[in-house]
Write an enzyme that holds these catalytic residues in place. Structure first.
Site, PDB file in Angstrom:
ATOM      1  N   GLY A 263       0.845  -1.183   0.000  1.00 17.34           N
ATOM      2  CA  GLY A 263       0.000   0.000   0.000  1.00 17.34           C
ATOM      3  C   GLY A 263       0.882   1.235   0.000  1.00 17.34           C
ATOM      4  O   GLY A 263       2.014   1.188   0.502  1.00 17.34           O
TER       5      GLY A 263
ATOM      6  N   GLN B 114       2.895  10.006   1.385  1.00 20.90           N
ATOM      7  CA  GLN B 114       4.203   9.335   1.409  1.00 20.90           C
ATOM      8  C   GLN B 114       5.071   9.692   0.204  1.00 20.90           C
ATOM      9  O   GLN B 114       6.267   9.403   0.200  1.00 20.90           O
ATOM     10  CB  GLN B 114       4.030   7.816   1.463  1.00 20.90           C
ATOM     11  CG  GLN B 114       3.382   7.337   2.752  1.00 20.90           C
ATOM     12  CD  GLN B 114       3.287   5.828   2.783  1.00 20.90           C
ATOM     13  OE1 GLN B 114       2.331   5.260   2.298  1.00 20.90           O
ATOM     14  NE2 GLN B 114       4.279   5.173   3.344  1.00 20.90           N
TER      15      GLN B 114
ATOM     16  N   CYS C 218       5.907   0.089   7.403  1.00 17.23           N
ATOM     17  CA  CYS C 218       5.509   1.242   6.604  1.00 17.23           C
ATOM     18  C   CYS C 218       6.712   1.678   5.780  1.00 17.23           C
ATOM     19  O   CYS C 218       7.820   1.777   6.314  1.00 17.23           O
ATOM     20  CB  CYS C 218       5.061   2.375   7.532  1.00 17.23           C
ATOM     21  SG  CYS C 218       4.519   3.847   6.659  1.00 17.23           S
ATOM     22  N   LEU C 219       6.486   1.941   4.494  1.00 18.53           N
ATOM     23  CA  LEU C 219       7.602   2.343   3.633  1.00 18.53           C
ATOM     24  C   LEU C 219       8.233   3.658   4.103  1.00 18.53           C
ATOM     25  O   LEU C 219       9.383   3.930   3.804  1.00 18.53           O
ATOM     26  CB  LEU C 219       7.128   2.477   2.181  1.00 18.53           C
ATOM     27  CG  LEU C 219       6.659   1.166   1.529  1.00 18.53           C
ATOM     28  CD1 LEU C 219       6.076   1.445   0.149  1.00 18.53           C
ATOM     29  CD2 LEU C 219       7.780   0.153   1.454  1.00 18.53           C
TER      30      LEU C 219
ATOM     31  N   HIS D 265      -4.608   1.105   7.536  1.00 22.79           N
ATOM     32  CA  HIS D 265      -3.281   1.731   7.670  1.00 22.79           C
ATOM     33  C   HIS D 265      -3.151   2.933   6.727  1.00 22.79           C
ATOM     34  O   HIS D 265      -2.675   4.004   7.126  1.00 22.79           O
ATOM     35  CB  HIS D 265      -2.215   0.664   7.377  1.00 22.79           C
ATOM     36  CG  HIS D 265      -0.801   1.148   7.361  1.00 22.79           C
ATOM     37  ND1 HIS D 265       0.159   0.682   8.239  1.00 22.79           N
ATOM     38  CD2 HIS D 265      -0.155   2.045   6.556  1.00 22.79           C
ATOM     39  CE1 HIS D 265       1.314   1.276   7.976  1.00 22.79           C
ATOM     40  NE2 HIS D 265       1.152   2.104   6.955  1.00 22.79           N
ATOM     41  N   GLU D 266      -3.582   2.748   5.468  1.00 24.47           N
ATOM     42  CA  GLU D 266      -3.418   3.825   4.476  1.00 24.47           C
ATOM     43  C   GLU D 266      -4.382   4.985   4.741  1.00 24.47           C
ATOM     44  O   GLU D 266      -4.028   6.145   4.526  1.00 24.47           O
ATOM     45  CB  GLU D 266      -3.610   3.285   3.054  1.00 24.47           C
ATOM     46  CG  GLU D 266      -2.655   2.166   2.639  1.00 24.47           C
ATOM     47  CD  GLU D 266      -1.180   2.481   2.854  1.00 24.47           C
ATOM     48  OE1 GLU D 266      -0.791   3.657   2.773  1.00 24.47           O
ATOM     49  OE2 GLU D 266      -0.420   1.535   3.131  1.00 24.47           O
TER      50      GLU D 266
ATOM     51  N   HIS E  78      -2.906   7.237   7.112  1.00 27.51           N
ATOM     52  CA  HIS E  78      -1.919   8.154   6.510  1.00 27.51           C
ATOM     53  C   HIS E  78      -2.587   9.444   6.043  1.00 27.51           C
ATOM     54  O   HIS E  78      -2.000  10.527   6.146  1.00 27.51           O
ATOM     55  CB  HIS E  78      -1.255   7.504   5.291  1.00 27.51           C
ATOM     56  CG  HIS E  78      -0.013   6.716   5.606  1.00 27.51           C
ATOM     57  ND1 HIS E  78       1.108   7.285   6.174  1.00 27.51           N
ATOM     58  CD2 HIS E  78       0.293   5.407   5.405  1.00 27.51           C
ATOM     59  CE1 HIS E  78       2.048   6.348   6.310  1.00 27.51           C
ATOM     60  NE2 HIS E  78       1.584   5.205   5.866  1.00 27.51           N
TER      61      HIS E  78
END
Ligand code: NI
Length: 188
Positions: free
Chosen positions: A46, A51, A100-101, A142-143, A146
């Site tokens: 994702g 991000q 998480c990236l 999660h996204e 963000h």
């Protein structure tokens, strides 16, 4: 098609309020393609617009890499969520390890409800509502966080967070070696 640098922990854009996407455009479609390239390049499942430095309500997801070996989870393929709105969270609270990236190398357990119902526009701006469990539910929650300036480490206890402190410091300083392009730290 381009791989965009991913902004990392402590970059203010990750905490910023995001704007609704008002209309479709060639730029938006290119951004979506670039976000998929960026996500696949970093082996993520994702990726949310903040991000890659964009303060808009958009994320992409493809959980097939993790669901293909799980019998009772569907392979949904690449999905685009524009202006997502979580309508309902239900089911058991499930503990799953998240990463998480934007917070490379940090992984920890987060407890979230099993099932999410989310309303969104797909990349053709068609209104959709879908109920998801398992990995896709986890990624959607999660996204969407963000887009509200929230990171998974915000859920961790002070004790658990302290365990990650040296890694977080390295990420902040930009001294952690990351296997995909990350944005340069402001002021570094
Ligand atoms: Ni993330």
């Amino acid at each position: 098609m381009a791989i965009l640098p991913i902004v990392t922990y402590n970059d203010p854009v990750l905490r910023k309020e995001t704007r609704k996407v008002e209309e479709n455009s060639d730029e938006l479609q290119t951004l979506i393609d670039d976000m998929f390239d960026t996500m696949y390049n970093s082996r993520g499942v994702g990726l949310a617009a903040p991000q890659i430095g964009q303060d808009i309500r958009l994320f992409v997801m493809d959980t097939d890499a993790v669901t293909e070996d799980i019998e009772d989870e569907p392979d949904l393929g690449p999905m685009v969520f524009i202006n997502p709105e979580i309508l309902e969270l239900k089911g058991d609270k499930i503990k799953m390890e998240e990463g998480c990236l934007s917070i490379p190398d940090v992984r920890d357990d987060v407890v979230r409800p099993e099932t999410v119902t989310v309303k969104y526009l797909d990349r053709n701006f068609e209104q959709k509502t879908i109920e998801l469990s398992g990995w896709p539910s986890r990624v959607v929650q999660h996204e969407t966080d963000h887009l509200d300036g929230q990171l998974f480490i915000d859920y961790l206890s002070a004790f658990r967070k302290r365990l990650h402190r040296s890694l977080l410091k390295k990420i902040n300083k930009g001294t952690l070696k990351v296997e995909y392009p990350v944005a340069e730290k402001v002021g570094s």
